[in-house]
Structure formats: structure tokens, C-alpha cells
Write a protein that holds these residues in place. Structure first.
Motif, PDB file in Angstrom:
ATOM      1  N   LEU A 199       0.829  -1.202   0.000  1.00  0.00           N
ATOM      2  CA  LEU A 199       0.000   0.000   0.000  1.00  0.00           C
ATOM      3  C   LEU A 199       0.864   1.254   0.000  1.00  0.00           C
ATOM      4  O   LEU A 199       0.612   2.198  -0.757  1.00  0.00           O
ATOM      5  CB  LEU A 199      -0.912   0.012   1.234  1.00  0.00           C
ATOM      6  CG  LEU A 199      -2.125  -0.924   1.184  1.00  0.00           C
ATOM      7  CD1 LEU A 199      -2.845  -0.938   2.523  1.00  0.00           C
ATOM      8  CD2 LEU A 199      -3.077  -0.487   0.073  1.00  0.00           C
ATOM      9  N   SER A 200       1.908   1.255   0.834  1.00  0.00           N
ATOM     10  CA  SER A 200       2.743   2.451   0.942  1.00  0.00           C
ATOM     11  C   SER A 200       3.505   2.702  -0.351  1.00  0.00           C
ATOM     12  O   SER A 200       3.663   3.848  -0.767  1.00  0.00           O
ATOM     13  CB  SER A 200       3.742   2.309   2.082  1.00  0.00           C
ATOM     14  OG  SER A 200       3.074   1.970   3.264  1.00  0.00           O
ATOM     15  N   LEU A 201       3.961   1.621  -0.999  1.00  0.00           N
ATOM     16  CA  LEU A 201       4.694   1.795  -2.247  1.00  0.00           C
ATOM     17  C   LEU A 201       3.755   2.339  -3.323  1.00  0.00           C
ATOM     18  O   LEU A 201       4.099   3.258  -4.071  1.00  0.00           O
ATOM     19  CB  LEU A 201       5.313   0.463  -2.690  1.00  0.00           C
ATOM     20  CG  LEU A 201       6.374   0.580  -3.781  1.00  0.00           C
ATOM     21  CD1 LEU A 201       7.554   1.405  -3.294  1.00  0.00           C
ATOM     22  CD2 LEU A 201       6.860  -0.800  -4.215  1.00  0.00           C
ATOM     23  N   ILE A 209       0.113   5.914   6.182  1.00  0.00           N
ATOM     24  CA  ILE A 209       0.223   7.347   5.880  1.00  0.00           C
ATOM     25  C   ILE A 209       1.689   7.787   6.001  1.00  0.00           C
ATOM     26  O   ILE A 209       2.249   8.396   5.089  1.00  0.00           O
ATOM     27  CB  ILE A 209      -0.656   8.185   6.837  1.00  0.00           C
ATOM     28  CG1 ILE A 209      -2.134   7.895   6.577  1.00  0.00           C
ATOM     29  CG2 ILE A 209      -0.375   9.678   6.657  1.00  0.00           C
ATOM     30  CD1 ILE A 209      -3.080   8.606   7.532  1.00  0.00           C
ATOM     31  N   ALA A 210       2.314   7.429   7.117  1.00  0.00           N
ATOM     32  CA  ALA A 210       3.702   7.852   7.339  1.00  0.00           C
ATOM     33  C   ALA A 210       4.620   7.318   6.241  1.00  0.00           C
ATOM     34  O   ALA A 210       5.433   8.057   5.684  1.00  0.00           O
ATOM     35  CB  ALA A 210       4.185   7.371   8.711  1.00  0.00           C
ATOM     36  N   SER A 258       7.864   7.828   1.556  1.00  0.00           N
ATOM     37  CA  SER A 258       8.319   7.203   0.325  1.00  0.00           C
ATOM     38  C   SER A 258       8.149   8.146  -0.860  1.00  0.00           C
ATOM     39  O   SER A 258       8.947   8.125  -1.799  1.00  0.00           O
ATOM     40  CB  SER A 258       7.526   5.916   0.117  1.00  0.00           C
ATOM     41  OG  SER A 258       7.902   5.301  -1.059  1.00  0.00           O
ATOM     42  N   SER A 259       7.109   8.990  -0.833  1.00  0.00           N
ATOM     43  CA  SER A 259       6.858   9.884  -1.963  1.00  0.00           C
ATOM     44  C   SER A 259       8.066  10.789  -2.209  1.00  0.00           C
ATOM     45  O   SER A 259       8.369  11.117  -3.356  1.00  0.00           O
ATOM     46  CB  SER A 259       5.598  10.716  -1.716  1.00  0.00           C
ATOM     47  OG  SER A 259       5.847  11.723  -0.766  1.00  0.00           O
ATOM     48  N   LEU A 266      11.384  -0.033   2.127  1.00  0.00           N
ATOM     49  CA  LEU A 266      10.095   0.106   2.816  1.00  0.00           C
ATOM     50  C   LEU A 266       9.763  -1.159   3.587  1.00  0.00           C
ATOM     51  O   LEU A 266       9.339  -1.111   4.740  1.00  0.00           O
ATOM     52  CB  LEU A 266       8.989   0.343   1.787  1.00  0.00           C
ATOM     53  CG  LEU A 266       8.609   1.776   1.480  1.00  0.00           C
ATOM     54  CD1 LEU A 266       7.512   1.797   0.433  1.00  0.00           C
ATOM     55  CD2 LEU A 266       8.145   2.478   2.734  1.00  0.00           C
ATOM     56  N   LEU A 267       9.952  -2.289   2.932  1.00  0.00           N
ATOM     57  CA  LEU A 267       9.623  -3.566   3.564  1.00  0.00           C
ATOM     58  C   LEU A 267      10.396  -3.734   4.864  1.00  0.00           C
ATOM     59  O   LEU A 267       9.851  -4.118   5.892  1.00  0.00           O
ATOM     60  CB  LEU A 267       9.944  -4.702   2.591  1.00  0.00           C
ATOM     61  CG  LEU A 267       9.510  -6.081   3.061  1.00  0.00           C
ATOM     62  CD1 LEU A 267       8.365  -6.570   2.205  1.00  0.00           C
ATOM     63  CD2 LEU A 267      10.633  -7.087   3.031  1.00  0.00           C
ATOM     64  N   LYS A 268      11.685  -3.392   4.807  1.00  0.00           N
ATOM     65  CA  LYS A 268      12.498  -3.561   6.015  1.00  0.00           C
ATOM     66  C   LYS A 268      12.164  -2.496   7.059  1.00  0.00           C
ATOM     67  O   LYS A 268      12.099  -2.777   8.251  1.00  0.00           O
ATOM     68  CB  LYS A 268      13.990  -3.509   5.645  1.00  0.00           C
ATOM     69  CG  LYS A 268      14.417  -4.723   4.841  1.00  0.00           C
ATOM     70  CD  LYS A 268      15.898  -4.742   4.592  1.00  0.00           C
ATOM     71  CE  LYS A 268      16.301  -3.603   3.683  1.00  0.00           C
ATOM     72  NZ  LYS A 268      17.747  -3.592   3.429  1.00  0.00           N
TER      73      LYS A 268
END
Lengths: 247, 216
Positions: free
Chosen positions: B26-28, B92-93, B98-99, B155-157
């Protein structure tokens, strides 16, 4: 060359057995008592303005240290890593307001209990409908990871247990509405109530004993500490400490 | 070594891994969508807009992710008096954080497309938007797959940081068990192997994508 290695191995073995044979008490007398704690649990232990660890447990251990004639060093670290640190000999003893539980007794030995008191349920003042453990079903309950209170919360059917690294984070989560209730020892609950005036105690739970934890092989050290605690109880020092920190 | 403990706790760890995967995916996704807009704004000829996005990127890259997570998780409820689910707070964070990285990756990708292509497209009658949509972005995205995958792995880590706000993702699942059993070595060994499997799969998929979309 080969002879040299054999000699070295033999010396190593002798050295190792020497350490094994040495008693925990003698070791502590020689090297000082390394006390592990997690300073997020006022009034048992917390950090003062200068980031020094203070609290009931600190004063108690300093008194015990004086009785045994050993130097006491406090090592602050995360709560859930305390028992592993004890078992891997990074510390000699845990003084962290630790509740004596059957589960923990499987891994460590406890000293004579030095405090007894109930756990409590704390909510925000505006919250209604929580007055006993079963009322926590369907609610978010904040506790510390690895705590005895986490175990109590996990036992409530339907409760959503939120385990934080620090007890102070659990209290913050309750105060910022990220959780509906908090289960904590009464004395610690009182300290949180002073910090967050919008919180209240809604229920008292079972009475629990608090003790110091030691490695099982260190029974000589445990006996010496038990004797020191008993002495402090008899000469009134323990009551003085309780009055100072738990009022 | 207590391998029985690892086997026994595997279902719980895999549940945690599933949460980790969902948060990362989702974050990616949101990070790439938001990051594309940020990248375009960053390259905009409008001075204040590109200045503003530069500030946005520097702010997010210059502060620790854990602090950003605490800001959103403890900060938003304090300001709005509204509860925010820790999973949502985490997404959200991570999306916002990431953006910033995705924007810089994409900007590099877009700028790597030779200027002549844009000029050619414009002279063939493509509008600037069409040029971007049909000529520049498809090529840029293909080029940035490797760094984007890198961002995905990061991100995963990093999702392990959400353990601090009590999200039961993979790391937290391992912590919960080791806090109960006092066997951190076995647990963290199992946890790292599961992370490794996930990142290896991610790298593999990325290599396949790269091969398929290779500029021929």
C-alpha cells in the motif's frame, strides 16, 4: 606448535571451570553488581531531568548494595530484553518492578517479594462502561510488551491488546485516545495519573508480588539479597522508601 | 537452539509477515502516485511550486522515519481529537516518506530521457501533457524500476519500525514471542529469514519486469 595449542586449550578449560566454580556472590563482590532495569516505570524507575535513573528500585538496590558491601551499577535497557540479558549474563539482577509470575519462574529465580499491590485498569475520565476486566472485550488495551499486565490483557476474551515498547508510550496512547484502557500496577498508575489529569482508575484487579530476578544458578547471591531485604523490612528502611516513592 | 519454538510460532510470524507485505504494498503504491506528482511539481517552471516541493523532499529525507511515525500516530490524535488506527497511521507515514524518495528517483529518470525526444514530440504536434504521458513517463518508469524496487525493499524492512506503535507486523510478532519465551535468538533468526525470502522474491519479480520492459 601443537603442544602450545594443547596447553592453551587446557588453560582455557581451567580458566572456564574456574569461572564456573566461582560463586555469583563472590563474582559480584569482586566486580560490582550489574543491575538491569527499564527506566519507563515510575515510581519504580524513571529518568530524572539529568537522565539519571532514579526510583524506588534504585534506592532499594543501593541499600542492598550497602548491606552486601558491593558497588551497584544500573544499566537501563528495553524491558522485553531484561530476562534475555540476565540469562546471557550481561546483568546479574533485574530490578524493574517485576511481577513474580509462574511463567517467569520457569526461567529465573525471584528474591523475596518487596512490594505487594494490585494491578489497576485506567481509562480516560470521559470513558464509561468499563468497571471490570470483562468490560475490556472489544476495547483497545494498552500495555507494555512482555509485561505481566500484557498477559492479563491477553486473557480477556475479545480485548484488542496493544503492546508498546515503553510503559510511558502505553500511557501516552491512552491519553491521546489511541487506546481505550491501560492495565498497570497501582503505584505506576498513580504516577501516570499525576502526569495525565484526564485519566482515572476504574478498577482494581488481583494483588501481585514484585521481586528482583536472578539467574537460577545464583542461589548464593539470592540468599544474601533475601537476607538484606528482610533486614531492611525489620529496621523500617523499607517503609521509609515506600513512603518516599509510593505516597 | 529451540527449533520446535520456531515451528510452533511460524503461523503467528507469517500473519505478521502478511501485515508487513500489506503495509509495504500500500505504501509503495501511494508513494509512487504521490511521488509522481511531487516529481512533476519539483520540475515545474513555476518557481514557488518547485521551491515548495524541494522543501517537502528535504523535510522528509532529513528527519528520521521513526520520528515521522510518532508524529503522525501520537500527533494527529492530539491535534484533531480523533483516533487513528495504527495500521493507517503507518501507511500514511510510509506513503508520505516514500513519496519524497520516489520523487527524486523519478526526477532522475525523467531527466535521463534525451531532450531531443521531447522536442521531437512537440514538433510532431503532441501537447506538453501528451508528450509527458505517452513519450517521457513510460520510458522514465522503465528506467527507474531498479531504484524503485530498492525503495520497495527499504520500505519492507523499515516497516519493522511500526513495531514501536504496536502494529503486529513481522518484527513485532517475533518480539512478542521472544518477550514471552525469552528466546530472542531463535525468534529473530526466523524473522530475518522470512524478511530475506520476501526481499528475494521482490528482487526476482523486479528482474523479470526489467527484462520484459527492456528498451529494445
Amino acid at each position: 606448535m601443537r603442544k602450545g595449542i594443547v596447553v592453551m586449550v587446557l588453560m582455557g578449560l581451567l580458566g572456564a571451570s574456574g569461572v564456573l566454580a566461582q560463586s555469583c556472590l563472590a563474582n559480584v563482590k569482586a566486580n560490582g553488581l550489574k543491575v538491569g532495569t527499564s527506566p519507563d516505570y515510575p515510581p519504580f524507575e524513571s529518568l530524572d531531568k539529568n537522565n539519571k535513573i532514579i526510583g524506588f528500585d534504585v534506592d532499594l538496590l543501593n541499600l542492598i548494595g550497602a548491606e552486601l558491601g558491593v558497588k551497584v551499577n544500573f544499566i537501563g535497557q528495553s524491558f522485553d530484553g531484561l530476562i534475555p540479558a540476565l540469562l546471557s549474563k550481561k546483568i546479574d539482577l533485574i530490578a524493574a518492578g517485576l511481577t513474580i509470575t509462574e511463567e517467569r519462574k520457569k526461567s529465573v529465580d525471584f528474591s523475596r517479594p518487596y512490594i505487594s499491590g494490585p494491578n489497576v485498569i485506567i481509562t480516560r475520565k470521559e470513558t464509561t462502561g468499563i468497571s471490570k476486566l470483562e468490560d475490556l472485550a472489544g476495547k483497545k488495551v494498552a500495555v507494555q510488551i512482555g509485561s505481566a499486565q500484557e498477559k492479563i490483557a491477553s486473557g480477556v476474551k475479545g480485548a484488542e491488546v496493544k503492546s508498546y515498547n515503553l510503559y510511558t508510550d502505553a500511557a501516552l496512547a491512552l491519553n491521546t485516545r489511541q487506546a481505550d484502557a491501560l492495565i498497570v500496577h497501582r503505584f505506576v498508575g498513580r504516577a501516570f495519573l499525576k502526569q495525565y489529569p484526564d485519566l482515572k482508575v476504574v478498577a482494581e484487579l488481583n494483588q501481585v508480588d514484585t521481586g528482583l530476578a536472578l539467574r537460577k544458578e545464583c542461589s548464593d547471591l539470592r540468599r544474601a539479597i533475601d537476607a538484606a531485604i528482610e533486614k531492611l523490612e525489620k529496621n523500617g528502611k523499607m517503609d521509609e522508601l515506600a513512603a518516599k516513592w509510593f505516597k | 537452539m529451540d527449533f520446535g519454538l520456531i515451528r510452533e510460532s511460524l503461523p503467528f510470524l507469517l500473519q505478521g509477515a502478511w501485515v508487513t507485505l500489506r503495509i509495504t504494498a500500500l505504501s509503495l503504491l501511494f508513494g509512487i502516485l504521490l511521488g509522481t506528482l511531487v516529481a512533476l511539481a519539483r520540475m515545474s517552471p513555476i518557481r514557488w511550486l518547485s521551491g515548495l516541493t524541494l522543501g517537502y523532499i528535504e523535510l522528509l529525507r532529513g528527519t528520521p522515519l521513526l520520528v515521522q511515525i510518532f508524529l503522525i500516530f501520537f500527533g494527529i490524535p492530539q491535534l484533531t481529537q480523533q483516533q487513528i488506527n495504527e495500521f493507517v497511521a503507518g501507511v500514511i507515514a510510509f506513503s508520505i516518506n516514500s513519496s519524497a524518495y520516489v520523487a527524486e528517483i523519478l526526477r532522475a529518470g525523467i531527466q535521463s530521457i534525451p531532450k531531443g525526444q521531447r522536442e521531437a514530440a512537440l514538433s510532431l504536434g503532441f501537447s506538453p501533457t501528451q508528450t509527458l504521458r505517452y513519450i517521457i513517463l513510460p520510458q522514465a518508469f522503465t528506467r527507474v524500476i531498479p531504484p524503485l524496487v530498492n525503495e520497495g525493499i527499504t520500505l519492507l524492512k523499515n516497516s519493522s519500525l511500526l513495531s514501536a506503535i504496536a502494529v503486529v507486523e513481522l518484527t513485532r510478532a517475533g518480539q512478542l514471542i521472544s518477550a514471552r519465551t525469552f528466546k530472542p535468538f531463535e525468534m529473530y533468526l526466523a524473522v530475518s529469514l522470512i524478511y530475506l525470502v520476501m526481499t528475494l522474491v521482490l528482487s526476482f519479480v523486479a528482474r523479470q519486469l526489467e527484462r520484459r520492459w527492456q528498451v529494445r
